[in-house]
Motif scaffolding. Structure first.
Motif, PDB file in Angstrom:
ATOM      1  N   PHE A  93      67.871  -5.838 -18.437  1.00 31.13           N
ATOM      2  CA  PHE A  93      68.924  -4.846 -18.245  1.00 31.13           C
ATOM      3  C   PHE A  93      68.678  -3.728 -19.245  1.00 31.13           C
ATOM      4  O   PHE A  93      68.557  -3.989 -20.441  1.00 31.13           O
ATOM      5  CB  PHE A  93      70.302  -5.481 -18.481  1.00 31.13           C
ATOM      6  CG  PHE A  93      71.442  -4.646 -17.987  1.00 31.13           C
ATOM      7  CD1 PHE A  93      71.952  -4.833 -16.715  1.00 31.13           C
ATOM      8  CD2 PHE A  93      72.002  -3.667 -18.795  1.00 31.13           C
ATOM      9  CE1 PHE A  93      73.006  -4.058 -16.249  1.00 31.13           C
ATOM     10  CE2 PHE A  93      73.055  -2.898 -18.343  1.00 31.13           C
ATOM     11  CZ  PHE A  93      73.567  -3.099 -17.062  1.00 31.13           C
ATOM     12  N   VAL A  94      68.570  -2.496 -18.753  1.00 31.75           N
ATOM     13  CA  VAL A  94      68.346  -1.323 -19.601  1.00 31.75           C
ATOM     14  C   VAL A  94      69.615  -0.491 -19.594  1.00 31.75           C
ATOM     15  O   VAL A  94      70.091  -0.083 -18.534  1.00 31.75           O
ATOM     16  CB  VAL A  94      67.158  -0.479 -19.098  1.00 31.75           C
ATOM     17  CG1 VAL A  94      67.012   0.795 -19.924  1.00 31.75           C
ATOM     18  CG2 VAL A  94      65.875  -1.287 -19.114  1.00 31.75           C
ATOM     19  N   ASP A 105      68.843  -5.579 -32.565  1.00 31.88           N
ATOM     20  CA  ASP A 105      68.677  -7.025 -32.464  1.00 31.88           C
ATOM     21  C   ASP A 105      67.969  -7.364 -31.152  1.00 31.88           C
ATOM     22  O   ASP A 105      68.399  -6.941 -30.078  1.00 31.88           O
ATOM     23  CB  ASP A 105      70.073  -7.666 -32.505  1.00 31.88           C
ATOM     24  CG  ASP A 105      70.041  -9.168 -32.378  1.00 31.88           C
ATOM     25  OD1 ASP A 105      68.950  -9.762 -32.369  1.00 31.88           O
ATOM     26  OD2 ASP A 105      71.140  -9.747 -32.298  1.00 31.88           O
ATOM     27  N   ASP A 106      66.882  -8.122 -31.220  1.00 33.76           N
ATOM     28  CA  ASP A 106      66.120  -8.490 -30.025  1.00 33.76           C
ATOM     29  C   ASP A 106      66.860  -9.453 -29.109  1.00 33.76           C
ATOM     30  O   ASP A 106      66.458  -9.645 -27.976  1.00 33.76           O
ATOM     31  CB  ASP A 106      64.782  -9.138 -30.408  1.00 33.76           C
ATOM     32  CG  ASP A 106      63.745  -8.111 -30.820  1.00 33.76           C
ATOM     33  OD1 ASP A 106      63.947  -6.913 -30.553  1.00 33.76           O
ATOM     34  OD2 ASP A 106      62.731  -8.520 -31.407  1.00 33.76           O
ATOM     35  N   SER A 107      67.927 -10.062 -29.595  1.00 35.59           N
ATOM     36  CA  SER A 107      68.591 -11.091 -28.790  1.00 35.59           C
ATOM     37  C   SER A 107      69.806 -10.566 -28.027  1.00 35.59           C
ATOM     38  O   SER A 107      70.623 -11.348 -27.565  1.00 35.59           O
ATOM     39  CB  SER A 107      69.007 -12.262 -29.687  1.00 35.59           C
ATOM     40  OG  SER A 107      69.961 -11.809 -30.635  1.00 35.59           O
ATOM     41  N   ARG A 108      69.908  -9.252 -27.865  1.00 33.61           N
ATOM     42  CA  ARG A 108      71.042  -8.704 -27.118  1.00 33.61           C
ATOM     43  C   ARG A 108      70.936  -9.094 -25.646  1.00 33.61           C
ATOM     44  O   ARG A 108      69.844  -9.166 -25.083  1.00 33.61           O
ATOM     45  CB  ARG A 108      71.086  -7.186 -27.254  1.00 33.61           C
ATOM     46  CG  ARG A 108      71.408  -6.752 -28.664  1.00 33.61           C
ATOM     47  CD  ARG A 108      71.367  -5.263 -28.834  1.00 33.61           C
ATOM     48  NE  ARG A 108      70.027  -4.790 -28.499  1.00 33.61           N
ATOM     49  CZ  ARG A 108      69.759  -3.594 -28.004  1.00 33.61           C
ATOM     50  NH1 ARG A 108      70.720  -2.744 -27.785  1.00 33.61           N
ATOM     51  NH2 ARG A 108      68.525  -3.231 -27.744  1.00 33.61           N
ATOM     52  N   ILE A 120      68.064  -4.059 -23.413  1.00 25.57           N
ATOM     53  CA  ILE A 120      67.516  -3.073 -24.341  1.00 25.57           C
ATOM     54  C   ILE A 120      68.228  -1.751 -24.089  1.00 25.57           C
ATOM     55  O   ILE A 120      68.765  -1.531 -23.002  1.00 25.57           O
ATOM     56  CB  ILE A 120      65.980  -2.891 -24.219  1.00 25.57           C
ATOM     57  CG1 ILE A 120      65.577  -2.361 -22.842  1.00 25.57           C
ATOM     58  CG2 ILE A 120      65.252  -4.201 -24.545  1.00 25.57           C
ATOM     59  CD1 ILE A 120      64.107  -1.955 -22.740  1.00 25.57           C
ATOM     60  N   THR A 121      68.238  -0.888 -25.090  1.00 24.69           N
ATOM     61  CA  THR A 121      68.784   0.451 -24.926  1.00 24.69           C
ATOM     62  C   THR A 121      67.643   1.453 -25.015  1.00 24.69           C
ATOM     63  O   THR A 121      66.712   1.291 -25.806  1.00 24.69           O
ATOM     64  CB  THR A 121      69.856   0.768 -25.986  1.00 24.69           C
ATOM     65  OG1 THR A 121      69.325   0.504 -27.272  1.00 24.69           O
ATOM     66  CG2 THR A 121      71.102  -0.057 -25.764  1.00 24.69           C
ATOM     67  N   VAL A 122      67.735   2.484 -24.178  1.00 25.57           N
ATOM     68  CA  VAL A 122      66.681   3.494 -24.082  1.00 25.57           C
ATOM     69  C   VAL A 122      67.344   4.847 -23.889  1.00 25.57           C
ATOM     70  O   VAL A 122      68.370   4.951 -23.208  1.00 25.57           O
ATOM     71  CB  VAL A 122      65.749   3.182 -22.874  1.00 25.57           C
ATOM     72  CG1 VAL A 122      64.775   4.305 -22.611  1.00 25.57           C
ATOM     73  CG2 VAL A 122      65.004   1.874 -23.081  1.00 25.57           C
ATOM     74  N   ASP A 123      66.767   5.879 -24.467  1.00 24.69           N
ATOM     75  CA  ASP A 123      67.172   7.251 -24.181  1.00 24.69           C
ATOM     76  C   ASP A 123      66.273   7.728 -23.041  1.00 24.69           C
ATOM     77  O   ASP A 123      65.077   7.966 -23.238  1.00 24.69           O
ATOM     78  CB  ASP A 123      66.999   8.134 -25.422  1.00 24.69           C
ATOM     79  CG  ASP A 123      67.449   9.569 -25.203  1.00 24.69           C
ATOM     80  OD1 ASP A 123      67.625   9.986 -24.028  1.00 24.69           O
ATOM     81  OD2 ASP A 123      67.613  10.290 -26.199  1.00 24.69           O
TER      82      ASP A 123
END
Length: 145
Positions: A93-94, A105-108, A120-123
Motif C-alpha cells: 500500500f502506497v 519505520d519499516d513495519s508500517r 510506504i509513503t511516497v511523494d
C-alpha cells in the motif's frame, strides 16, 4: 458484521503477480504515478477506484469496477484505454504525501478488510517516486498476502 469487500479511492498497478495500491487525496498524483510505473513493466489494475475483496485463502485481492476497467486518466490528454489485469493479490500500500519522514519505520501497515498490508509513503511528484515503489516491493521482501 465484517465487510467482505471495499472500494477505495485509489489507483492500483501490478507486477509479477503483486498489486500495489496507490492512495492519496484528489490531485496528489495517483494516476500520474501509475502511468510512470506502467512504463517500468507494471500493468494497470484500476485507476481512481479500486475494488478490494478477500479471497478464500485470506488474501486481499484488487480489481477494477467494470465501468472503468482498462481506463486511465492522463491529465492534459484525457481518459485512455490501457491493457489491464484483474484479481491480483495486494502486496503493498502506497500512501502519497509531500510530508515525508526521512527514516520511517519499516513495519508500517495498512489494515484493509482484516488484511495487514505493508505501507510506504511516497511523494508522487518526485522523479524518484516509481523507483521508490519498486524498491519498496523488493527491499521489504514482500510476499503475496
Amino acid at each position: 458484521m465484517r465487510l467482505s469487500s471495499e472500494t477505495l479511492h485509489a489507483s492500483t498497478v501490478a507486477i509479477d503477480g503483486r498489486a500495489v495500491v496507490i492512495s492519496g487525496p484528489s490531485g496528489s498524483g495517483k494516476s500520474d504515478l501509475a502511468l510512470r510505473l506502467l512504463g517500468r513493466g507494471f500493468k494497470l489494475v484500476s485507476d481512481d477506484q479500486t475494488y478490494l475483496r478477500m479471497d478464500d485463502e485470506g488474501r486481499l485481492i484488487a480489481s477494477s469496477p467494470p465501468t472503468i476497467r482498462g481506463k486511465l486518466e492522463i491529465r492534459g490528454i484525457g481518459i485512455v484505454d490501457m491493457e489491464s489485469v484483474m484479481d491480483v493479490p495486494v502486496a503493498l500500500f502506497v500512501e502519497l504525501t509531500s510530508d515525508m519522514q526521512r527514516l520511517p519505520d519499516d513495519s508500517r501497515e495498512r489494515l484493509i478488510l482484516d488484511a495487514r498490508i505493508p505501507l510506504i509513503t511516497v511523494d508522487a511528484m518526485t522523479a524518484s517516486a516509481p523507483s521508490k515503489v519498486a524498491v519498496g516491493l523488493d527491499r521489504l521482501g514482500l510476499k503475496l498476502r
